[in-house]
Motif scaffolding. Structure first.
Motif, PDB file in Angstrom:
ATOM      1  N   ILE A  67      -6.060  10.313  -6.112  1.00  0.00           N
ATOM      2  CA  ILE A  67      -6.478   9.130  -5.364  1.00  0.00           C
ATOM      3  C   ILE A  67      -5.613   9.052  -4.117  1.00  0.00           C
ATOM      4  O   ILE A  67      -4.453   9.500  -4.118  1.00  0.00           O
ATOM      5  CB  ILE A  67      -6.362   7.854  -6.227  1.00  0.00           C
ATOM      6  N   ASP A  68      -6.181   8.533  -3.026  1.00  0.00           N
ATOM      7  CA  ASP A  68      -5.487   8.576  -1.743  1.00  0.00           C
ATOM      8  C   ASP A  68      -4.422   7.505  -1.590  1.00  0.00           C
ATOM      9  O   ASP A  68      -3.381   7.745  -0.958  1.00  0.00           O
ATOM     10  CB  ASP A  68      -6.503   8.412  -0.601  1.00  0.00           C
ATOM     11  N   SER A  69      -4.679   6.327  -2.136  1.00  0.00           N
ATOM     12  CA  SER A  69      -3.768   5.204  -1.925  1.00  0.00           C
ATOM     13  C   SER A  69      -3.929   4.202  -3.052  1.00  0.00           C
ATOM     14  O   SER A  69      -4.936   4.210  -3.765  1.00  0.00           O
ATOM     15  CB  SER A  69      -4.050   4.513  -0.582  1.00  0.00           C
ATOM     16  N   ILE A  70      -2.935   3.347  -3.211  1.00  0.00           N
ATOM     17  CA  ILE A  70      -3.013   2.269  -4.187  1.00  0.00           C
ATOM     18  C   ILE A  70      -2.499   0.995  -3.543  1.00  0.00           C
ATOM     19  O   ILE A  70      -1.615   1.024  -2.684  1.00  0.00           O
ATOM     20  CB  ILE A  70      -2.216   2.578  -5.475  1.00  0.00           C
TER      21      ILE A  70
ATOM     22  N   ILE B 295       0.859  -1.180   0.000  1.00  0.00           N
ATOM     23  CA  ILE B 295       0.000   0.000   0.000  1.00  0.00           C
ATOM     24  C   ILE B 295       0.893   1.227   0.000  1.00  0.00           C
ATOM     25  O   ILE B 295       1.775   1.369   0.851  1.00  0.00           O
ATOM     26  CB  ILE B 295      -0.940   0.029   1.220  1.00  0.00           C
ATOM     27  N   ALA B 296       0.676   2.095  -0.982  1.00  0.00           N
ATOM     28  CA  ALA B 296       1.377   3.373  -1.044  1.00  0.00           C
ATOM     29  C   ALA B 296       0.344   4.487  -0.913  1.00  0.00           C
ATOM     30  O   ALA B 296      -0.758   4.386  -1.467  1.00  0.00           O
ATOM     31  CB  ALA B 296       2.148   3.506  -2.353  1.00  0.00           C
ATOM     32  N   VAL B 297       0.697   5.537  -0.189  1.00  0.00           N
ATOM     33  CA  VAL B 297      -0.246   6.622   0.072  1.00  0.00           C
ATOM     34  C   VAL B 297       0.349   7.956  -0.372  1.00  0.00           C
ATOM     35  O   VAL B 297       1.568   8.135  -0.414  1.00  0.00           O
ATOM     36  CB  VAL B 297      -0.624   6.690   1.569  1.00  0.00           C
ATOM     37  N   LYS B 298      -0.544   8.890  -0.691  1.00  0.00           N
ATOM     38  CA  LYS B 298      -0.110  10.231  -1.079  1.00  0.00           C
ATOM     39  C   LYS B 298       0.192  11.064   0.165  1.00  0.00           C
ATOM     40  O   LYS B 298      -0.219  10.703   1.285  1.00  0.00           O
ATOM     41  CB  LYS B 298      -1.199  10.905  -1.912  1.00  0.00           C
ATOM     42  N   PRO B 299       0.882  12.191   0.013  1.00  0.00           N
ATOM     43  CA  PRO B 299       1.117  13.075   1.162  1.00  0.00           C
ATOM     44  C   PRO B 299      -0.207  13.549   1.768  1.00  0.00           C
ATOM     45  O   PRO B 299      -1.195  13.769   1.060  1.00  0.00           O
ATOM     46  CB  PRO B 299       1.879  14.249   0.535  1.00  0.00           C
ATOM     47  N   GLY B 300      -0.210  13.671   3.084  1.00  0.00           N
ATOM     48  CA  GLY B 300      -1.416  14.095   3.777  1.00  0.00           C
ATOM     49  C   GLY B 300      -2.218  12.951   4.349  1.00  0.00           C
ATOM     50  O   GLY B 300      -3.084  13.155   5.205  1.00  0.00           O
ATOM     51  N   ILE B 301      -1.938  11.720   3.867  1.00  0.00           N
ATOM     52  CA  ILE B 301      -2.568  10.518   4.412  1.00  0.00           C
ATOM     53  C   ILE B 301      -1.610   9.924   5.437  1.00  0.00           C
ATOM     54  O   ILE B 301      -0.391   9.893   5.210  1.00  0.00           O
ATOM     55  CB  ILE B 301      -2.859   9.498   3.293  1.00  0.00           C
ATOM     56  N   PRO B 302      -2.092   9.457   6.589  1.00  0.00           N
ATOM     57  CA  PRO B 302      -1.179   8.865   7.586  1.00  0.00           C
ATOM     58  C   PRO B 302      -0.252   7.837   6.956  1.00  0.00           C
ATOM     59  O   PRO B 302      -0.689   6.964   6.208  1.00  0.00           O
ATOM     60  CB  PRO B 302      -2.139   8.232   8.592  1.00  0.00           C
ATOM     61  N   ASP B 303       1.044   7.954   7.265  1.00  0.00           N
ATOM     62  CA  ASP B 303       2.040   7.146   6.559  1.00  0.00           C
ATOM     63  C   ASP B 303       2.590   6.006   7.406  1.00  0.00           C
ATOM     64  O   ASP B 303       3.728   5.580   7.224  1.00  0.00           O
ATOM     65  CB  ASP B 303       3.171   8.017   6.028  1.00  0.00           C
ATOM     66  N   THR B 304       1.779   5.513   8.332  1.00  0.00           N
ATOM     67  CA  THR B 304       2.075   4.253   9.006  1.00  0.00           C
ATOM     68  C   THR B 304       0.886   3.325   8.785  1.00  0.00           C
ATOM     69  O   THR B 304      -0.237   3.784   8.537  1.00  0.00           O
ATOM     70  CB  THR B 304       2.297   4.442  10.513  1.00  0.00           C
ATOM     71  N   LEU B 305       1.143   2.025   8.883  1.00  0.00           N
ATOM     72  CA  LEU B 305       0.081   1.062   8.600  1.00  0.00           C
ATOM     73  C   LEU B 305      -1.079   1.217   9.576  1.00  0.00           C
ATOM     74  O   LEU B 305      -2.248   1.299   9.165  1.00  0.00           O
ATOM     75  CB  LEU B 305       0.660  -0.355   8.660  1.00  0.00           C
ATOM     76  N   GLU B 306      -0.792   1.286  10.849  1.00  0.00           N
ATOM     77  CA  GLU B 306      -1.864   1.417  11.827  1.00  0.00           C
ATOM     78  C   GLU B 306      -2.541   2.781  11.729  1.00  0.00           C
ATOM     79  O   GLU B 306      -3.755   2.900  11.901  1.00  0.00           O
ATOM     80  CB  GLU B 306      -1.320   1.184  13.240  1.00  0.00           C
ATOM     81  N   GLY B 307      -1.753   3.823  11.434  1.00  0.00           N
ATOM     82  CA  GLY B 307      -2.335   5.150  11.268  1.00  0.00           C
ATOM     83  C   GLY B 307      -3.275   5.210  10.072  1.00  0.00           C
ATOM     84  O   GLY B 307      -4.336   5.841  10.125  1.00  0.00           O
ATOM     85  N   PHE B 308      -2.889   4.536   8.997  1.00  0.00           N
ATOM     86  CA  PHE B 308      -3.733   4.514   7.807  1.00  0.00           C
ATOM     87  C   PHE B 308      -5.051   3.790   8.084  1.00  0.00           C
ATOM     88  O   PHE B 308      -6.122   4.269   7.699  1.00  0.00           O
ATOM     89  CB  PHE B 308      -2.989   3.832   6.660  1.00  0.00           C
ATOM     90  N   VAL B 309      -4.980   2.629   8.733  1.00  0.00           N
ATOM     91  CA  VAL B 309      -6.185   1.874   9.049  1.00  0.00           C
ATOM     92  C   VAL B 309      -7.111   2.710   9.937  1.00  0.00           C
ATOM     93  O   VAL B 309      -8.329   2.762   9.728  1.00  0.00           O
ATOM     94  CB  VAL B 309      -5.832   0.532   9.713  1.00  0.00           C
ATOM     95  N   ALA B 310      -6.535   3.393  10.922  1.00  0.00           N
ATOM     96  CA  ALA B 310      -7.342   4.251  11.792  1.00  0.00           C
ATOM     97  C   ALA B 310      -7.982   5.384  10.993  1.00  0.00           C
ATOM     98  O   ALA B 310      -9.143   5.762  11.235  1.00  0.00           O
ATOM     99  CB  ALA B 310      -6.478   4.810  12.919  1.00  0.00           C
ATOM    100  N   HIS B 311      -7.256   5.913  10.022  1.00  0.00           N
ATOM    101  CA  HIS B 311      -7.773   7.006   9.188  1.00  0.00           C
ATOM    102  C   HIS B 311      -8.945   6.532   8.331  1.00  0.00           C
ATOM    103  O   HIS B 311      -9.952   7.240   8.198  1.00  0.00           O
ATOM    104  CB  HIS B 311      -6.641   7.533   8.302  1.00  0.00           C
TER     105      HIS B 311
END
Length: 321
Positions: A199-202, A129-145
């Motif tokens: 798009i936020d993530s891929i 999973i890759a995310v754009k800037p502004g999206i939480p950049d840790t795995l747990e942070g992303f899931v929480a987001h």
């Protein structure tokens, strides 16, 4: 015609068997070998095929060319190989989408797994999973987001029924996420949209994920493999935080059914040597791909296990091609 006794027939049979063995050992391609890749250029399947083809060519004494035939969730390229002459000169670089997922979810497919003869299991591929800037950049942070923004966070994949779509569906079910999926035709288009911020993530193969991360405009936050990649020890897996959450696709070479065993054996030897080559293995690993190998029988057993593994999930999720 003179009568041949059983005692005299034994040497004759031995000579015949030896002749057959020599004929099998003598199979050589008489023109360039084509590897059909059922995806556009640039993705993980294409990268793998080109690295392997480059190494196979001198071993076979012929050029090995790549023919990209994308479309219809890999059906176009797979059908082309299924209908090709079974003479060893046309191969399919299949991914898990083509021969694991499609047969489980597709209706009226123009090919069946039995239309292909396994040659060699080339590699396995965890998704990232890759995310754009502004999206939480840790795995747990992303899931929480995602949980805090139900239905608002977008993620890209290669189309409904693709292996990375199935991997995303597994993650969604296991973690009870409500995220918005967006299908693309190949990795390149979703990579461009991620870099553009639309798009936020891929959720993609390593070749694409590492490419966007190297641009400095996106970040890989986690992988779907069972363990961390040895060359990326600081990038975690879902399996570490949520045990059993593993989704790995595969790449392998297959020929049309009824390809002569001698051709299969020669192609297997070349393909296995290519995937075992230290330079090839290193270059694949740099793309997030782990080289494998084995006999045609090993590959067939692996395909059987994959179908047994993913079938229950796909029936439960009611995903159709």
């Amino acid at each position: 015609m003179p009568f041949v006794t059983g005692r005299r027939a034994l040497p004759a049979l031995g000579l015949a068997a030896a002749g057959i063995a020599r004929a099998q050992q003598a199979w050589n391609p008489t023109r360039p070998v084509t590897i059909v890749v059922p995806f556009p250029p640039g993705g993980s399947t294409d990268v793998t095929a080109r690295l392997v083809a480059e190494r196979m060519a001198p071993l076979l004494g012929q050029n090995v060319v790549i023919d990209n035939k994308p479309g219809a969730q890999t059906v176009i390229g797979a059908e082309a190989v299924a209908r090709a002459a079974p003479d060893g000169h046309t191969l399919l670089m299949s991914s898990g989408t083509t021969l694991t997922i499609n047969p489980l979810i597709g209706r009226n497919l123009p090919y069946r797994p039995s239309d292909f003869a396994p040659v060699v299991h080339v590699a396995t591929l965890p998704f990232c999973i890759a995310v754009k800037p502004g999206i939480p950049d840790t795995l747990e942070g992303f899931v929480a987001h995602v949980r805090a923004n139900p239905g608002k966070v977008t993620w890209g994949h290669n189309g409904r029924g693709s292996f990375n779509h199935i991997a995303g569906a597994l993650i969604q079910e296991r973690l009870q996420l409500d995220w918005q999926d967006v299908g693309y035709r190949g990795d390149a288009n979703q990579m461009n949209d991620l870099l553009a911020g639309t798009i936020d993530s891929i959720l993609v193969g390593g070749a694409t994920g590492l490419q966007v991360e190297r641009s400095g405009r996106a970040k890989i936050i986690g992988w779907t493999g069972e363990t961390r990649l040895p060359n990326l020890p600081n990038q975690p897996t879902f399996n570490e935080r949520w045990p059993g959450l593993v989704a790995v696709t595969w790449f392998g070479l297959l020929a049309p059914a009824h390809t002569p065993p001698a051709a299969i054996a020669r192609l297997n030897a070349a393909g296995a040597a290519a995937s075992a080559d230290a330079t090839v293995r290193e270059r694949l690993l740099n793309e997030g791909i782990v080289a494998t190998s084995g006999s045609p029988a090993d590959f067939q057993a692996f395909l059987n296990r994959e179908a047994e593994r993913w079938g229950p999930l796909l029936r439960r999720l009611n995903i159709e091609l």
